[in-house]
Motif scaffolding. Structure first.
Motif, PDB file in Angstrom:
ATOM      1  N   HIS A  46       0.618  -1.283   0.106  1.00 62.45           N
ATOM      2  CA  HIS A  46      -0.062   0.076  -0.237  1.00 62.45           C
ATOM      3  C   HIS A  46       0.874   1.424   0.082  1.00 62.45           C
ATOM      4  N   GLN A  58       2.572   1.842  -3.170  1.00 61.93           N
ATOM      5  CA  GLN A  58       1.630   2.251  -4.334  1.00 61.93           C
ATOM      6  C   GLN A  58       1.306   3.600  -4.227  1.00 61.93           C
ATOM      7  N   ALA A  59       1.251   4.211  -2.745  1.00 66.21           N
ATOM      8  CA  ALA A  59       0.853   5.585  -2.580  1.00 66.21           C
ATOM      9  C   ALA A  59       1.984   6.479  -3.070  1.00 66.21           C
ATOM     10  N   ARG A  65       2.246   6.793  -6.694  1.00 66.66           N
ATOM     11  CA  ARG A  65       1.301   7.656  -7.392  1.00 66.66           C
ATOM     12  C   ARG A  65       1.842   9.276  -7.077  1.00 66.66           C
ATOM     13  N   GLN A  66       2.351   9.241  -5.886  1.00 69.82           N
ATOM     14  CA  GLN A  66       2.699  10.785  -5.539  1.00 69.82           C
ATOM     15  C   GLN A  66       4.040  11.111  -6.607  1.00 69.82           C
ATOM     16  N   GLN A 116      -0.227  11.459  -9.530  1.00 65.23           N
ATOM     17  CA  GLN A 116      -1.603  11.031  -9.739  1.00 65.23           C
ATOM     18  C   GLN A 116      -2.117  11.227  -8.137  1.00 65.23           C
ATOM     19  N   PRO A 117      -3.561  11.273  -8.214  1.00 61.58           N
ATOM     20  CA  PRO A 117      -4.377  11.420  -7.061  1.00 61.58           C
ATOM     21  C   PRO A 117      -4.018  10.203  -6.226  1.00 61.58           C
ATOM     22  N   VAL A 118      -3.642  10.367  -4.749  1.00 53.99           N
ATOM     23  CA  VAL A 118      -3.632   9.473  -4.006  1.00 53.99           C
ATOM     24  C   VAL A 118      -4.865   8.982  -3.795  1.00 53.99           C
ATOM     25  N   GLU A 119      -5.451   7.530  -3.757  1.00 47.75           N
ATOM     26  CA  GLU A 119      -6.724   7.357  -3.510  1.00 47.75           C
ATOM     27  C   GLU A 119      -6.829   7.125  -1.789  1.00 47.75           C
ATOM     28  N   ASN A 120      -7.992   7.435  -1.437  1.00 42.99           N
ATOM     29  CA  ASN A 120      -8.124   7.302  -0.071  1.00 42.99           C
ATOM     30  C   ASN A 120      -8.658   5.959   0.333  1.00 42.99           C
ATOM     31  N   THR A 121      -7.736   5.084   0.871  1.00 38.22           N
ATOM     32  CA  THR A 121      -8.024   3.766   0.757  1.00 38.22           C
ATOM     33  C   THR A 121      -8.442   3.595   2.313  1.00 38.22           C
ATOM     34  N   LYS A 122      -8.974   2.508   2.429  1.00 36.46           N
ATOM     35  CA  LYS A 122      -9.281   2.106   3.974  1.00 36.46           C
ATOM     36  C   LYS A 122      -8.243   1.962   4.710  1.00 36.46           C
TER      37      LYS A 122
END
Ligand SMILES: [Zn+2]
Length: 279
Positions: free
Chosen positions: A32, A35-36, A39-40, A44-50
């Protein structure tokens, strides 16, 4: 003494239950994070994961997603009571969970049996805990997380500074030579064959073992790990046909050297004397 051995067994079972969580979740948490980060970097937008860490979410059955209740989480005992099946959907629970718990319990007993109630035993328990975790994570994912190998190295140096289990100089050189020896081997192998036989995690793990056990034990650890790796390859490779992680073999060899240290030190001294290296 018996009471301490029982205490060691019980705390080993409980810690082992937590190690099952770490072994499963730490690699996912690392992925996780990567991947974050990627993306940064790519903008790319960082998805707001759980939220997902060692405590959240609560453990659940992977098949029916029923949360595991506290009484179903008692090490080994719950597995036996549930006859290895989920209480909700009867899906089989991996035998590995109770085995990791039992293994941790028995290894804790071995450490306390060997070192009694000394600072040595506390060091042994820390080493044992991290080595079990690294072994199973590496076997599953071929990763040896820095979050575990690097603190293990610092702990080894501090441990020897405090206990003088091995002289601090030996611990320091153990860390340096542990890393350098496998690093050199890695590059020689890569230049000669173009293949990568190990990973950087293996160098860090051997550096950590050197910090705990001293530079003198490094040849023994590597030699034993090679034999263990070879035996494991013969047993497992035929069935699975995938490359084997070297980390578990290093961890097992390091732990054996820890437990059998007086005998192994005597063996090394005898070998050095008989080969004329020291008088
Ligand atoms: Zn279920």
């Amino acid at each position: 003494m018996t009471i301490y051995l029982i205490l060691a067994l019980v705390s080993g079972l409980i810690i082992g239950s937590f190690l099952n969580v770490v072994i499963y979740r730490l690699p996912i948490m690392m992925e996780h994070h990567w991947q974050a980060e990627a993306r940064q970097i790519l903008g790319q937008p960082v998805e707001n994961t759980k939220r997902f860490n060692l405590c959240v979410p609560r453990s659940a059955c992977p098949h029916c997603h029923t949360q595991i209740r506290p009484w179903q989480n008692i090490p080994v005992f719950s597995y036996l009571c549930l006859r290895g099946r989920c209480a909700g959907c009867s899906a089989p629970i991996s035998l590995r969970y109770p085995l990791v718990e039992l293994l941790t319990g028995l290894m804790y007993v071995a450490v306390v049996w060997q070192s009694g109630t000394t600072p040595l035993a506390i060091g042994g328990l820390i080493l044992t805990t991290v080595l079990i975790t690294l072994t199973f994570i590496d076997a599953d994912t071929q990763l040896l997380p820095d979050q575990l190998t690097l603190p293990l190295l610092w702990c080894g140096l501090l441990f020897n500074w405090y206990t003088e289990f091995v002289p601090l100089a030996s611990a320091l050189w153990g860390a340096v030579l542990g890393y350098m020896s496998l690093w050199t081997l890695f590059w020689l192998f890569k230049l000669l064959t173009g293949k990568e036989g190990m990973g950087y995690g293996d160098f860090k793990l051997l550096a950590a073992l050197g910090a705990w056990l001293g530079a003198e034990t490094l040849p023994v650890i590597v030699f034993m790990a090679a034999i263990i790796g070879l035996i494991a390859a013969i047993i497992l490779k035929v069935a699975r046909g995938q490359p084997l992680a070297f980390g578990p073999a290093l961890a097992v060899a390091g732990w054996i050297v820890w437990i059998a240290n007086p005998q192994i030190t005597q063996l090394i001294q005898w070998w050095l004397r008989s080969s004329g290296l020291t008088s």
